[in-house]
Enzyme design. Structure first.
Site: not given
Length: 581
Positions: A103, A378, A396, A398, A417, A449-450, A470
């Site tokens: 990340r 993403t 991603t 973002n 991000e 993050s998700s 998403g």
């Protein structure tokens, strides 16, 4: 709603009654794609083809994931990237698993208040647009770490297809062209991005036209020749740092030189006898998926039915409680003591169930913790090889096309991000997430993050590979695909295509895709006190990519099995493809 069903919700029975066949109800979805030896599911058909070619040449799932990652950086520039970052969940054929965190990180010069004005209020757009929004990219380091530790083929072999795509160009299909049309206004604001992704007259490329990216080809070639140093200590890093300083950003060559990938233990939990293997902090994905599943395990969802008011109610409440924990307690594990054990505890889930009123919607403001004060941008891909190694990758930029900037000569679109950090406790980010101090900006910190790249196993064997883009809805998209397969008996394509719901605590609304629920169900939910947000026609979310092992559905697997691998690319995708061999 019958009293029987209300009683079932109230007492939270921990069993599932036999399922009836859902074939008729979900006949609109195409059949899953079958494969005997391997399966690759991505959001861009050229990347899927490249991944399958790697598997056919003897590469394993990690090799294919690396090749796909670089290919998407060329062919899916709104989200595919080497200017962003992401996560990779790997489950090996022998049952071991691992997780790579590549990340983006906050630059060394980042500060907690860098996006606030003199009065302490967020500056509009500062964390989204231009170089100040850019975190240190991690994808190149992540792919090379994965390849060097767990792959079998050379970097040059895996990168050659992406380099050719960038150098020779590729023909856009309708999905590609639609993406560029949506991003044209944003891309036009940066001369270098406009030069690459828009035509000379400023109009977007159309279907059937060729996109060529010679600067990106040169950057990829430098990486292929020199490894990560070709990016982090080479011309690309120097050019990005220089452009950042000139453009009001804070990135430096030291930020690139100091970037490190983290290898972490995945989050694991059980759900009705299935093992969930997913992303740990700095992702909230695996923890919150498991927390929600632990709550839902106490309800007979298969009996209550997919899309019923009862099922939606318990799912929404489980989401509400879990997102309180997500937004207030989780963060980068190098900076925050994450209460993972508590959130994964089955007893904690039982405490949550006891608080859920079977007749009424909860009220989010009543759950405010003390001291409290991710979209198609993403992309996710799922891969499994002939030996049963499974890889799930979500990475991603973002926002769509990230920060919308390209450093001259690099061809690399950069992320925005930094918006995933908490600018100020209580202030929503791009995805409406209201987050707390645990996710505050600090140098070298990773934003929460998700992203939820997930592998599901059963009886020691791979069962499902799943994930999605998403934004804040990644967690619930991935969760719902799992529930749709295990509880509702849908095949993998139906499970991914099924209409979605989402609740993230704040704002206190239950989001529903168009035609997701019947008018009668919506009326019942409104009567229970839910604030409903039914999306406009065409406003769907996510592009999930999934694989089911042993059959197209749980029923087929239990009846003796069907095709070995069954792949599904979300029907919401414009140019994605599931491809097996």
């Amino acid at each position: 709603m019958t009293m029987t069903r209300r009683m079932l919700i109230a007492i939270g029975l921990a069993f599932v009654l036999p399922l009836s066949s859902p074939e008729a109800a979900f006949a609109a979805s195409p059949a899953p794609v079958e494969g005997r030896h391997g399966m690759v599911v991505t959001a861009q058909h050229l990347a899927s083809e490249i991944g399958v070619d790697v598997l056919k040449k003897g590469g394993n799932a990690v090799d294919a994931a690396v090749a796909v990652g670089y290919a998407l950086a060329v062919a899916y520039p709104n989200a595919g990237n080497i200017g962003g970052g992401g996560f990779m969940t790997i489950r090996f054929k022998d049952g071991r698993s691992t997780f790579l965190d590549f990340r983006e990180r906050a630059p060394l010069a980042a500060t907690k208040t860098m996006y606030l004005d003199k009065d302490g209020n967020p500056v509009k757009g500062a964390s989204l647009d231009g170089y100040l929004a850019v975190g240190v990219p991690g994808s190149v380091a992540g792919f090379e770490t994965a390849r060097a530790k767990y792959g079998t083929l050379s970097r040059q072999d895996l990168m050659a297809p992406a380099i050719a795509l960038a150098k020779d160009g590729f023909l856009l299909d309708q999905g590609d062209a639609a993406t560029f049309a949506r991003g044209a206004e944003r891309l036009a604001k940066d001369p270098e991005a406009a030069k690459i992704f828009l035509k000379a007259d400023g109009s977007p490329y159309r279907s059937g036209e060729r996109l060529m990216q010679p600067d990106l080809a040169a950057t990829l070639t430098a990486i292929s020749d020199n490894g990560p140093d070709g990016f982090y200590k080479g011309q690309a890093a120097e050019a990005i740092a220089a452009a950042s300083q000139k453009g009001g950003g804070i990135l430096s060559k030291d930020d690139f030189a100091q970037y490190k990938v983290r290898e972490l233990k995945p989050v694991t939990c059980s759900y009705r006898g299935y093992e969930i293997i997913s992303s740990p902090p700095p992702s909230s994905g695996g923890v919150i998926i498991c927390e929600i599943l632990n709550v839902l395990e106490g309800y007979p969802l298969g009996y209550l039915g997919a899309g019923s008011a009862d099922t939606v109610h318990v799912m929404a409440e489980a989401m509400r409680y879990a997102y309180v924990d997500r937004n207030s307690a989780l963060g980068d594990p190098d900076f925050v003591d994450n209460p993972v054990s508590k959130l994964l505890d089955k007893g904690y889930a039982a405490e949550i169930r006891a608080k859920i009123d079977p007749y009424r919607a909860g009220v989010s403001k009543d759950l405010m913790p003390e001291g409290f004060g991710e979209h198609m941008e993403t992309t996710h891909y799922s891969i499994i090889d002939d030996e049963g190694n499974a890889v799930a990758v979500t990475y991603t930029l973002n926002g769509s096309f990230g920060a919308g900037v390209v450093a001259p000569g690099t061809g690399v679109l950069l992320n925005n991000e930094m918006d995933d950090f908490t600018q100020k406790p209580g202030v929503p980010n791009l995805y409406g997430l209201v987050q707390g101090e645990a996710n505050a900006i600090q140098p070298k910190k990773t934003p929460l993050s998700s992203m939820s790249p997930t592998v599901v196993a059963k009886d020691g064997k791979p069962f499902m590979v799943i994930g999605s883009p998403g934004g804040s809805r990644i967690i619930t998209i991935t969760l719902e695909a799992i529930v749709n397969v295990i509880d509702h008996g849908m095949d993998i394509q139906e499970a991914i295509d099924a209409p979605r719901i989402h609740h993230q605590w704040l704002p206190d609304t239950l989001s529903i895709e168009p035609h997701g629920l019947s008018p009668d169900t919506l009326k019942m939910l409104a009567g229970m006190g839910y604030h409903l947000d039914v999306a406009e026609e065409g406003k769907t979310w996510g592009q999930a990519a999934g694989i089911l092992v042993g059959g197209k559905s749980l029923g087929e697997i239990e009846a003796g099995g069907g095709a070995r691998y069954n792949g599904a690319m979300d029907s919401r995708s414009g140019s994605g493809e599931a491809l097996g061999y």
